[in-house]
Every structure is written in C-alpha cells, then in structure tokens.
Design a protein around this motif. Structure first.
Motif, PDB file in Angstrom:
ATOM      1  N   SER A   1       0.825  -1.213   0.000  1.00 30.93           N
ATOM      2  CA  SER A   1       0.000   0.000   0.000  1.00 30.93           C
ATOM      3  C   SER A   1       0.856   1.259   0.000  1.00 30.93           C
ATOM      4  O   SER A   1       0.528   2.232  -0.675  1.00 30.93           O
ATOM      5  CB  SER A   1      -0.961  -0.019   1.184  1.00 30.93           C
TER       6      SER A   1
ATOM      7  N   LEU B   1       0.569   3.983  -2.941  1.00 29.85           N
ATOM      8  CA  LEU B   1       0.254   5.386  -2.654  1.00 29.85           C
ATOM      9  C   LEU B   1       1.320   6.326  -3.215  1.00 29.85           C
ATOM     10  O   LEU B   1       1.002   7.404  -3.716  1.00 29.85           O
ATOM     11  CB  LEU B   1       0.070   5.609  -1.156  1.00 29.85           C
TER      12      LEU B   1
ATOM     13  N   ASN C   1      -5.338   5.192  -5.582  1.00 35.78           N
ATOM     14  CA  ASN C   1      -5.063   5.656  -4.223  1.00 35.78           C
ATOM     15  C   ASN C   1      -6.024   5.045  -3.207  1.00 35.78           C
ATOM     16  O   ASN C   1      -5.600   4.618  -2.136  1.00 35.78           O
ATOM     17  CB  ASN C   1      -5.129   7.178  -4.145  1.00 35.78           C
ATOM     18  N   LEU C   2      -7.302   5.015  -3.543  1.00 37.11           N
ATOM     19  CA  LEU C   2      -8.289   4.542  -2.571  1.00 37.11           C
ATOM     20  C   LEU C   2      -8.248   3.031  -2.389  1.00 37.11           C
ATOM     21  O   LEU C   2      -8.025   2.537  -1.290  1.00 37.11           O
ATOM     22  CB  LEU C   2      -9.698   4.983  -2.967  1.00 37.11           C
TER      23      LEU C   2
ATOM     24  N   GLY D   1      -4.329   1.678  -2.322  1.00 36.61           N
ATOM     25  CA  GLY D   1      -3.505   2.210  -1.246  1.00 36.61           C
ATOM     26  C   GLY D   1      -4.200   2.209   0.100  1.00 36.61           C
ATOM     27  O   GLY D   1      -3.816   1.486   1.016  1.00 36.61           O
ATOM     28  N   VAL D   2      -5.251   2.995   0.228  1.00 32.47           N
ATOM     29  CA  VAL D   2      -5.890   3.202   1.534  1.00 32.47           C
ATOM     30  C   VAL D   2      -6.544   1.925   2.065  1.00 32.47           C
ATOM     31  O   VAL D   2      -6.304   1.528   3.207  1.00 32.47           O
ATOM     32  CB  VAL D   2      -6.913   4.355   1.458  1.00 32.47           C
ATOM     33  N   LEU D   3      -7.381   1.275   1.247  1.00 35.23           N
ATOM     34  CA  LEU D   3      -8.040   0.061   1.732  1.00 35.23           C
ATOM     35  C   LEU D   3      -7.029  -1.035   2.059  1.00 35.23           C
ATOM     36  O   LEU D   3      -7.155  -1.715   3.074  1.00 35.23           O
ATOM     37  CB  LEU D   3      -9.054  -0.454   0.706  1.00 35.23           C
TER      38      LEU D   3
ATOM     39  N   PHE E   1      -4.017  -0.671   3.063  1.00 35.76           N
ATOM     40  CA  PHE E   1      -3.364  -0.287   4.312  1.00 35.76           C
ATOM     41  C   PHE E   1      -4.267  -0.606   5.510  1.00 35.76           C
ATOM     42  O   PHE E   1      -3.809  -1.163   6.514  1.00 35.76           O
ATOM     43  CB  PHE E   1      -3.013   1.198   4.293  1.00 35.76           C
ATOM     44  N   LEU E   2      -5.548  -0.275   5.397  1.00 35.60           N
ATOM     45  CA  LEU E   2      -6.478  -0.539   6.510  1.00 35.60           C
ATOM     46  C   LEU E   2      -6.628  -2.030   6.783  1.00 35.60           C
ATOM     47  O   LEU E   2      -6.659  -2.458   7.936  1.00 35.60           O
ATOM     48  CB  LEU E   2      -7.842   0.100   6.233  1.00 35.60           C
TER      49      LEU E   2
END
Length: 126
Positions: free
Chosen positions: A10, A14, A40-41, A44-46, A48-49
C-alpha cells in the motif's frame, strides 16, 4: 504475515498514485484522474487498513483466509485502476479488465467481511 505485506504494498501504491497525480497536474491533463483516484483509494488506503486490521489481530492475519483475501485485494486493487486507465486511453476497448478487477476486489471484500464478523463474534463469546 499478510498484514505486513499489505502495508508495504500500500505504501508503494500510494507513492505511485501521488506521483501520477503530480504528473497529471504538471501536464494539466486529467484524463486518468478516475484511475488515479481508484489507485489511491482501493490500491492504497483500503489495502493499508486491511493490513492494519491483520496487524492488530495477528491470529487472524496468520490465517489462510486472510492470506487469500490479501492477495485477492492486492491483485484486484491494482487490476481495477490500471484497467480504468487502459480503458480510458483505448476508448473503452478493454472494459473487461476493470470489470474483472472490480469483481476480484468484491470477492476480497466479502472475504474481509466474513473474517471480521467471525473474529468479532468469537471475541464477543469469549
């Protein structure tokens, strides 16, 4: 553990997404902004979460189901935005790529929901 891998992937995704956004801004060509946003969403973000969740609940992060979910989301999270970009550049000739990528991500999300619900139900019983 899959959580650590997801966090590392991620971070790289990003970085690539940020560079792509800067390049679009410099060129003042925003044709690929939907691909940039989805990269990105979802890439990357998901990712990472999900990785953080597996780090917080390490027993779950070591499970086969978590590894399958992590790999599915990694593949789909890259295939979907790349497919959007290819489709935009090729005048929608490759629509199957983002469709397949989105279905892979949907399967990964369903697995993640199953993982979270099982984990939380087990924690409530204990």
């Amino acid at each position: 553990m899959i959580g650590s891998l997801m966090i590392c992937v991620s971070a790289v995704v990003l970085l690539v997404g940020m560079v792509a956004g800067i390049v679009m801004g410099i060129k003042q060509d925003f044709l690929l902004s939907p691909a940039h946003a989805h990269l990105n969403l979802v890439g990357g973000v998901l990712l990472f979460l999900f990785g953080l969740y597996y780090r917080v609940v390490p027993t779950v992060g070591r499970s086969l189901l978590a590894r399958v979910q992590g790999w599915l989301h990694s593949v789909g999270g890259l295939m979907f935005p790349i497919g959007i970009g290819i489709t935009l550049l090729a005048n929608h000739a490759y629509m199957a790529v983002p469709i397949i990528g989105s279905l892979i991500m949907l399967a990964a999300m369903v697995l993640f929901v199953v993982i979270v619900l099982r984990t939380e139900r087990s924690a409530a019983v204990a």
